[in-house]
Write a protein that holds these residues in place. Structure first.
Motif, mmCIF file in Angstrom:
data_model
loop_
_atom_site.group_PDB
_atom_site.id
_atom_site.type_symbol
_atom_site.label_atom_id
_atom_site.label_comp_id
_atom_site.label_asym_id
_atom_site.label_seq_id
_atom_site.Cartn_x
_atom_site.Cartn_y
_atom_site.Cartn_z
ATOM 1 N N UNK A 17 -14.257 -6.017 -26.428
ATOM 2 C CA UNK A 17 -13.053 -5.503 -27.084
ATOM 3 C C UNK A 17 -12.277 -4.517 -26.216
ATOM 4 N N UNK A 18 -12.839 -4.156 -25.070
ATOM 5 C CA UNK A 18 -12.104 -3.293 -24.151
ATOM 6 C C UNK A 18 -12.264 -1.815 -24.423
ATOM 7 N N UNK A 19 -13.462 -1.391 -24.876
ATOM 8 C CA UNK A 19 -13.710 0.039 -25.047
ATOM 9 C C UNK A 19 -15.190 0.313 -24.783
ATOM 10 N N UNK A 20 -15.569 1.566 -24.858
ATOM 11 C CA UNK A 20 -16.953 1.944 -24.593
ATOM 12 C C UNK A 20 -17.834 1.605 -25.793
ATOM 13 N N UNK A 35 -10.602 -19.841 -16.442
ATOM 14 C CA UNK A 35 -9.433 -18.963 -16.343
ATOM 15 C C UNK A 35 -9.792 -17.528 -16.707
ATOM 16 N N UNK A 36 -10.833 -17.366 -17.531
ATOM 17 C CA UNK A 36 -11.259 -16.034 -17.949
ATOM 18 C C UNK A 36 -12.267 -15.394 -17.020
ATOM 19 N N UNK A 37 -12.557 -16.001 -15.882
ATOM 20 C CA UNK A 37 -13.441 -15.385 -14.901
ATOM 21 C C UNK A 37 -14.832 -15.980 -14.826
ATOM 22 N N UNK A 38 -15.092 -17.061 -15.551
ATOM 23 C CA UNK A 38 -16.403 -17.687 -15.492
ATOM 24 C C UNK A 38 -17.315 -17.217 -16.611
ATOM 25 N N UNK A 39 -18.499 -17.799 -16.646
ATOM 26 C CA UNK A 39 -19.452 -17.500 -17.728
ATOM 27 C C UNK A 39 -19.795 -16.017 -17.821
ATOM 28 N N UNK A 43 -9.657 -10.278 -23.754
ATOM 29 C CA UNK A 43 -8.862 -10.369 -22.520
ATOM 30 C C UNK A 43 -8.235 -11.753 -22.370
ATOM 31 N N UNK A 44 -9.005 -12.797 -22.703
ATOM 32 C CA UNK A 44 -8.478 -14.160 -22.611
ATOM 33 C C UNK A 44 -7.328 -14.356 -23.585
#
Length: 161
Positions: free
Chosen positions: A30-33, A99-103, A110-111
């Motif tokens: 989710x993009x947080x700590x 596209x999201x950077x791999x497994x 982010x995707x």
């Protein structure tokens, strides 16, 4: 100061926690700590949050689909199994993860943000380059004249009395 998390990010954190992921696993999703995730889970939605009004078009992957992809990757499932559960083609899931950077690097939120940015309008038109636009116009004019003369509509096909 960091911006507030959106409703979708908060809901994602709560859903992932309900599915048994640890706070440290949910944080990057989710993009947080992990401390931020703990606060989100503990205090469901007391703070006003900004809404992300973007909804993908029909046939596109939704945030929920991307969450399922994340959970499948976390469980070690193949793209085929994940795609079957979503009702999508295996290649769709494969392209999304690539596209999201791999497994190892794929994150649903982010995707989803990347997909929203790529869907934004206005986009630069393909024929914004003047040289290319002139060349395409010449090709189209040439093609139009050739097709008319072959169809018997051109001046060379009319009989002179």
């Amino acid at each position: 100061m960091r911006p507030h998390l959106t409703v979708e990010q908060r809901q994602l954190a709560v859903r992932l926690k309900a599915r048994g992921l640890s706070l440290r696993e949910i944080g990057p999703q989710v993009g947080c700590s992990h401390q931020g995730v703990a606060l989100i889970v503990r205090h469901a939605s007391r703070r006003p949050v900004r809404r992300d009004g973007w909804v993908p078009g029909p046939g596109r992957l939704t945030l929920a689909d991307r969450e399922e992809i994340t959970l499948g990757l976390h469980a070690g499932e193949s793209f085929t199994v994940i795609a079957a559960r979503l009702g999508k083609a295996t290649s769709t899931v494969s392209r999304e993860v690539a596209a999201g950077g791999g497994r190892a690097q794929y994150r649903a939120w982010r995707a989803h943000q990347r997909a929203r940015e790529q869907a934004r309008r206005p986009k630069t038109p393909k024929l914004a380059c003047p040289r290319l636009a002139v060349q395409v116009a010449l090709w189209l004019e040439e093609w139009w004249h050739l097709s008319r003369s072959r169809a018997g509509c051109g001046p060379s096909s009319q009989a002179i009395p």
